[in-house]
Design an enzyme around this catalytic site. Structure first.
Site, short mmCIF file in Angstrom:
data_model
loop_
_atom_site.label_atom_id
_atom_site.label_comp_id
_atom_site.label_asym_id
_atom_site.label_seq_id
_atom_site.Cartn_x
_atom_site.Cartn_y
_atom_site.Cartn_z
N SER A 205 0.02 0.72 3.16
CA SER A 205 0.20 -0.08 1.95
C SER A 205 -0.33 0.61 0.70
O SER A 205 0.09 0.28 -0.41
CB SER A 205 -0.46 -1.46 2.10
OG SER A 205 -1.82 -1.32 2.44
N HIS B 261 -6.76 -1.36 -2.40
CA HIS B 261 -5.59 -1.14 -3.25
C HIS B 261 -6.02 -1.07 -4.71
O HIS B 261 -7.17 -1.30 -5.05
CB HIS B 261 -4.57 -2.26 -3.03
CG HIS B 261 -4.14 -2.35 -1.60
ND1 HIS B 261 -4.72 -3.23 -0.70
CD2 HIS B 261 -3.19 -1.68 -0.90
CE1 HIS B 261 -4.15 -3.08 0.49
NE2 HIS B 261 -3.22 -2.15 0.39
N ASP C 276 -10.34 -7.26 -2.17
CA ASP C 276 -9.50 -6.08 -2.03
C ASP C 276 -10.10 -4.92 -2.82
O ASP C 276 -9.93 -4.81 -4.03
CB ASP C 276 -8.08 -6.39 -2.53
CG ASP C 276 -7.11 -5.26 -2.24
OD1 ASP C 276 -7.57 -4.15 -1.86
OD2 ASP C 276 -5.88 -5.47 -2.37
#
Length: 315
Positions: free
Chosen positions: A45, A293, A290
């Site tokens: 990702s 990312h 997170d």
């Protein structure tokens, strides 16, 4: 910002190389350079995050049309019709053939079987369709995994099973890249170039990723304020070693490899992650902070600066 992030300074910092100037990404120049070409982002990702960053930057010029096959969730493709340029993403977090053995593994993050010497045919059989492949992998290798070679279990990383040899995380990582590079070097019809995008550090602090750790810093580190943690460094070194071997082999197979080294630049940007601002505060969801990312726009946009400059130098 939509989800309530109050600070905006993360938008304003930009990587400055030593002794030279790195031009800001020019979307028209990029699309003209890649007119009639195709590019695939192969990995997890964060690789998809890189592609999304690029597509956001290109949106100043053109929005693409999705041309994916409906039945291929792991493979998505978009076309910039005015430039006949296609960009794709392959979901293959381990780069090699893998399957989930347990939903709740030793760290409640799943246990995966990795067949370290077997190609992931979902992407390796499509290599010939692309002029450029951006290869990357990283944080999935922090999860527990069983390692198979020649069809036999040879060990694992943190599987906590009696009688199974425990290997360091970097063992599976190195083998996975070795196999991915072997797939590229042995592909008879792939005539393009492969860019290895190096390991992108996370910035979890005050705990582990699934136990309350967060990334709350609002400014970049100075270069003397931090260093890559030991596990991340072991992955980076393993990756670099396999890249050097593959590049040398590529001289014999006619394959071309390039190094897109983003690790140090991103190590200094703990301020660039979504943290808790990835969903509405009132949403009834279980999500971890997170710190893997990158916000868009944000530090990851510099990867496109790097990539365009390398493409220009390669011409």
């Amino acid at each position: 910002m939509k989800y309530g992030r109050p600070d905006t300074d993360f938008l304003k910092w930009r990587w400055k190389p030593n002794d030279c100037e790195l031009p800001i990404f020019n979307p028209v120049q990029f699309l003209e350079l890649l007119r009639g070409k195709s590019m695939a982002f192969v990995g997890d990702s964060v690789g998809r995050n890189q592609m999304q960053s690029l597509m956001c930057l290109l949106s100043k010029v053109e929005n693409p049309v999705e041309v994916s096959a409906n039945d291929e969730w792991h493979f998505k493709r978009w076309k910039y019709t005015n430039y006949s340029f296609t960009v794709s993403t392959f979901w293959t977090p381990y780069l090699v053939r893998s399957e989930q053995e347990e939903v709740n593994g030793p760290t409640n993050s799943g246990l995966f079987n990795l067949y370290l010497d077997e190609f992931d045919l979902k992407w390796t059989t499509k290599l010939h369709e692309f002029d450029y492949v951006i290869l990357s992998a990283g944080h999935w290798f922090y999860r527990p995994a069983m390692f198979y070679e020649n069809g036999k279990l040879v060990g694992c990383f943190y599987c906590l099973r009696d009688g199974v040899k425990d290997f360091p995380m970097s063992y599976g990582y190195a083998k996975a890249f070795q196999t991915a590079f072997k797939a590229i070097n042995s592909s008879p019809n792939f005539k393009g170039k492969t860019y290895l995008r190096t390991f992108a550090p996370s910035h979890f602090e005050d705990g582990t990723w699934n136990q309350g750790a967060n990334c709350l810093r609002k400014k970049p580190f100075k270069s003397n304020e931090t260093q890559l943690e030991p596990k991340g460094l072991s992955l980076y070194n393993a990756q670099m070693e396999e890249y050097r071997v593959a590049k040398d082999e590529g001289k014999n197979t006619g394959k071309r490899f390039r190094l897109l080294d983003t690790t140090q630049a991103m190590l200094l940007r703990p301020d660039g992650h979504p943290s808790s601002y990835g969903h509405w505060p009132q949403e009834n969801v279980t999500l971890y902070n997170d710190c893997v990312h990158w916000c868009l726009p944000g530090p990851i946009d510099s990867w496109s600066d790097f990539l365009l400059e390398m493409l220009k130098l390669d011409k």
